[in-house]
Design a protein around this motif. Structure first.
Motif, short mmCIF file in Angstrom:
data_model
loop_
_atom_site.label_atom_id
_atom_site.label_comp_id
_atom_site.label_asym_id
_atom_site.label_seq_id
_atom_site.Cartn_x
_atom_site.Cartn_y
_atom_site.Cartn_z
N VAL A 56 6.67 8.80 3.20
CA VAL A 56 7.51 7.85 2.46
C VAL A 56 6.70 6.60 2.13
O VAL A 56 6.74 6.09 1.01
N LYS A 57 5.97 6.10 3.11
CA LYS A 57 5.15 4.90 2.91
C LYS A 57 4.13 5.09 1.80
O LYS A 57 3.90 4.20 0.97
N LYS A 115 7.63 9.88 7.69
CA LYS A 115 7.74 8.44 7.40
C LYS A 115 6.46 7.90 6.75
O LYS A 115 6.51 7.05 5.85
N GLU A 116 5.31 8.41 7.20
CA GLU A 116 4.07 7.99 6.55
C GLU A 116 4.02 8.52 5.12
O GLU A 116 3.45 7.87 4.23
N ILE A 171 13.04 2.64 5.84
CA ILE A 171 12.96 3.35 7.13
C ILE A 171 11.57 3.25 7.74
O ILE A 171 11.36 3.65 8.89
N VAL A 172 10.61 2.72 6.98
CA VAL A 172 9.23 2.65 7.45
C VAL A 172 8.98 1.29 8.10
O VAL A 172 9.08 0.25 7.45
N ASN A 201 8.60 13.92 12.13
CA ASN A 201 9.33 12.76 11.62
C ASN A 201 8.37 11.62 11.30
O ASN A 201 8.50 10.93 10.28
N ILE A 245 4.03 0.90 11.66
CA ILE A 245 4.14 2.36 11.78
C ILE A 245 2.85 2.98 12.30
O ILE A 245 2.89 3.91 13.13
N LYS A 275 12.31 3.43 1.51
CA LYS A 275 11.15 2.82 2.16
C LYS A 275 11.53 1.89 3.31
O LYS A 275 10.68 1.53 4.12
N ASN A 297 13.39 12.76 6.57
CA ASN A 297 13.13 11.53 5.82
C ASN A 297 13.30 11.71 4.32
O ASN A 297 12.98 10.80 3.55
N THR A 313 13.92 9.03 -1.25
CA THR A 313 13.55 8.43 0.04
C THR A 313 13.78 6.92 0.02
O THR A 313 13.82 6.29 -1.04
#
Length: 799
Positions: free
Chosen positions: A95-96, A92-93, A294-295, A88, A299, A292, A143, A290
């Motif tokens: 997505v970033k 997330k990274e 959520i980031v 997870n 992080i 962003k 994600n 996605t």
């Protein structure tokens, strides 16, 4: 087809082009159809997103992302929730960094402990690998980011990985080598599967319809896209027929013309291309939505702490004589070993991550005590340095606690080449020998991504194995040494006394272009347990600062093969801790040959001092089944099966028998070796389970073809020898100008380039190596230089 409306608008040329990469990491975009480009990135233990110069070996820079423990270390946690949490975080990274597909996880089996890329794979056991891979995929994909399950299939060596032909019997293929892939596909539905470079039974994975369509899609129900490993395309026309969707990194249109001609001549039905385009459009739908938000802004700080948590949970305590660990805070400690200061925390190759920060073992220990006396003791290069040894020995004399950090350096494990042995560097062995002369109370912190021979293990007091523990591994090791964390990691591969004890050690990569898997499914503990051969540390082994008591096994048969097993675990020691209870199924049917036991369940339970809790396991048909060659399906043999629960494959604490109905057991019509496992299997034994196969014939002058490499052809060709030397000089310029095969970076690049099949060379560097030039080197090696020159001249005139 779901995307028929878009596909009908596209020309044949556009559809063909869409199925090949736009650049090294991106797919093609078509703005007039609203089709965006996807960004794919390496990343089994962290993202390796490149925005400058691109490569598939981790040579050029990448953006800073969290470097988590490699698969070999993360798997030692045996913690599905934690692996999903790590996935997870990587998602997330992604997505970033606007990455759509993360290329991982790797679930190939560790057939041999000297495969150079074992640090990137979870285990020698398919059930464990399948469960861990599924958890990782679920974490990343939660994600909206895609994954790529790899390397499908039978990529179990680095030498000649782009051309080796794997010969494996059907039962080993189904029961051992494909099981982890099957579990991950069915349980986590990865968005893509990456096909491997090698051949299987004479057919490249990229062209292998049985593998990519019949098994993956028809049998397992995979509905995602199939992508090549970078440069793994063999025959694009056959690839479309086999179900290959995306060629990466793209070949600058090299295959597009022949694919179009194949459609126009009727050799290839256009529907194959339409279906591939449809699956790629679906991949875009699944990976471009996605959010962003959520980031978190912090992080990387959070993920550094998560990396520390994973590394601590995966640290394996192999020995703790006289309960020398844990250490007390603020005590005087002497730390020896350059690896304690300059950490080796990940492997070399395509998975090489640029970390957001990096903590050494010395950094970690300094959080618990400032009274540290340090000496490097050795160089990372395997060179003798008596002055360093002398300094270390002086500091070791009479010290309170001596921590020695040793293990495998970069040159011992890497993508593109395999290990030559299982030992740690000679200069480290020499240091250890000298230290033992003045201090017997040595605490070893061991690093390395794969199994290691430890003839010295009996002479030291404690061994904490951190493997390749990521950017926060130094902090995690200190957490374990000083008791903030209680070791709970367990080995996910067998550690034999010596490499020669491994069943396939006498023939693994001896004929690298023909990988005949003579041992069938008898790898790792499946071999050692069946033969009752002693090992240094068995599969599933790991100590704790506390002790656990197992009791009250209970078995409930819910249906024919649906069984629930429970047991009670109690922490009877002096520390809070976690135990990995492992369930093995041991058949007593005396029918088809099979390992004496196999892992079919595990459960990690956290228990406070004195606490009691139940662990439960669910078994089903596949927990007992073998693959029937006659029926082409899974069957359960009638008879008794022992259900065993223990702390490792050898340390069985509880056992109970169940009797199951099923097919009448019939002894396999094969060589007796597969029942007795006495001695080393031969080709004569192997043909009784595989069938006849062509002998490996070394290529020589007159027999070279486009699967040959510069490294092979230089032995009989002056032109290729000159080319090889030119490669050395060119690659040396990127490594300080020195031709140095003890440098892992140099050797990886050199081995990858010089041993690359000529058919693949234009894929990686079409500007400098055309198809005609590649053919010239082959023609020249075969004694036909003029023929090769005419091809080059013809191409020049046509431009």
């Amino acid at each position: 087809m779901k995307h028929k409306e878009i596909i009908d608008k596209m020309s044949l040329e556009e559809k063909i082009a869409f199925c090949s990469g736009k650049s090294f990491w991106q797919t093609k975009d078509f703005s007039k159809y609203g089709i965006p480009s996807l960004f794919l990135s390496d990343g089994p233990h962290g993202l390796r997103k490149q925005v400058g110069e691109n490569d598939h070996l981790g040579l050029n820079g990448s953006v800073r992302t969290t470097c988590f423990p490699t698969a070999s270390a993360a798997s030692a946690t045996w913690d599905l929730e934690l692996i999903e949490e790590m996935g997870n975080a990587i998602g997330k990274e992604a997505v970033k960094e606007e990455v759509n597909v993360v290329l991982g996880p790797g679930v190939n089996m560790k057939r041999s402990p000297i495969c150079g890329r074992n640090f990137e794979y979870f285990s020698e056991d398919p059930f464990l690998s399948g469960k861990l891979g599924s958890a990782w995929i679920q974490g990343v994909q939660s994600n909206g980011v895609g994954t790529s399950l790899k390397h499908f299939a039978l990529n179990n060596q680095e030498l000649k990985r782009m051309s080796t032909d794997v010969l494996v019997d059907e039962r080993a293929l189904r029961e051992y080598y494909l099981t982890a892939f099957e579990m991950a596909v069915k349980e986590s539905k990865p968005t893509t599967v990456m096909c491997a470079y090698n051949k299987i039974d004479g057919i490249y994975c990229s062209d292998n319809k049985r593998l990519l369509w019949d098994i993956l899609r028809e049998e397992w129900g995979f509905d995602g896209a199939v992508v090549t490993d970078w440069g793994a395309t063999n025959d694009r026309v056959e690839g479309f027929k086999a179900g290959l969707d995306l060629e990466m990194p793209g070949s600058k249109g090299r295959f597009d013309k022949e694919v179009k001609e194949a459609v126009e001549s009727g050799i290839l039905d256009e529907s194959y291309i339409d279906k591939a385009v449809d699956r790629l459009l679906e991949l875009i739908d699944r990976t471009t939505n996605t959010d962003k938000s959520i980031v978190d802004e912090d992080i990387h700080l959070k993920n550094h702490q998560l990396a520390r948590k994973v590394a601590a949970a995966g640290g394996v305590l192999l020995k703790n004589e006289d309960k020398i660990l844990p250490l007390k805070k603020d005590m005087n400690v002497t730390v020896i070993g350059e690896l304690a200061k300059t950490p080796r925390y990940q492997g070399t190759g395509s998975s090489l991550v640029t970390p957001t920060k990096l903590n050494s073992l010395l950094d970690g220990i300094s959080e618990y005590t400032k009274k540290i006396n340090f000496a490097p003791g050795y160089t990372l290069g395997d060179y003798d340095n008596d002055d360093l040894i002398k300094e270390a020995v002086e500091k070791a004399k009479g010290c309170d606690k001596l921590i020695l950090c040793i293990g495998l350096t970069d040159i011992y494990e890497s993508e593109s080449f395999d290990r030559e042995h299982m030992r740690i560097p000679n200069n480290q062995m020499k240091l250890l020998k000298n230290l033992l002369n003045v201090n017997k109370d040595i605490i070893v912190v061991l690093v390395g991504g794969s199994a290691i021979e430890m003839p010295w293990a009996d002479n030291v007091k404690s061994i904490l194995h951190m493997q390749l523990s990521g950017q926060a591994g130094g902090l995690a090791a200190a957490d374990l040494l000083f008791g903030k964390e209680n070791p709970s990691g367990k080995l996910t591969e067998t550690y034999p006394y010596k490499y020669e004890d491994v069943v396939n050690s006498s023939y693994f990569i001896k004929n690298p272009k023909l990988g005949d898997y003579l041992e069938s499914m008898y790898c790792g503990y499946r071999y050692f347990e069946t033969t009752e051969k002693e090992v240094r540390y068995p599969f599933g082994y790991g100590l704790s600062y506390t002790e656990f008591k197992y009791s009250d096994i209970d078995i409930r048969i819910l249906d024919k093969y649906e069984i629930e097993v429970t047991a009670t675990i109690q922490n009877i020691g002096d520390f809070d801790g976690a135990e990995v209870a492992q369930l093995y199924v041991a058949p007593q049917t005396h029918g088809a040959y099979r390992p004496v036991k196999e892992l079919k369940g595990f459960n990690k339970v956290n228990l406070k001092k004195g606490e009691i809790n139940k662990v439960s396991f669910k078994l089903d048909k596949r927990s007992f089944a073998i693959y029937s060659l006659d029926k082409g399906d899974w069957i359960v043999e009638e008879g008794k099966y022992y259900i065993q629960i223990g702390a490792s494959c050898k340390d069985i604490r509880l056992e109970q028998v169940v009797e199951l109905k099923g097919e009448k057991p019939v002894k396999s019509d094969c060589s007796e070796w597969y029942y007795s496992l006495k001695g080393i299997p031969t080709k004569k034994d192997f043909v009784t389970i595989y069938g006849e196969y062509p002998e490996y014939v070394p290529q020589t002058r007159g027999c070279y073809d486009m699967t040959s490499s510069i490294k092979e052809m230089k032995e009989t060709s002056l032109v290729n020898k000159i080319m090889y030397k030119a490669m050395e000089k060119t690659i040396a310029k990127t490594n300080g100008g020195k031709v140095d095969y003890t440098n892992s970076r140099f050797r990886m690049i050199m081995d990858s380039a010089s041993d690359n099949p000529m058919k693949s060379m234009p894929l990686f560097s079409p500007e400098s190596m055309s198809v005609e030039l590649a053919e010239f080197f082959v023609d020249t090696a075969n004694g036909h230089m003029i023929k090769g020159l005419k091809k080059i001249l013809k191409r020049s005139k046509s431009k």
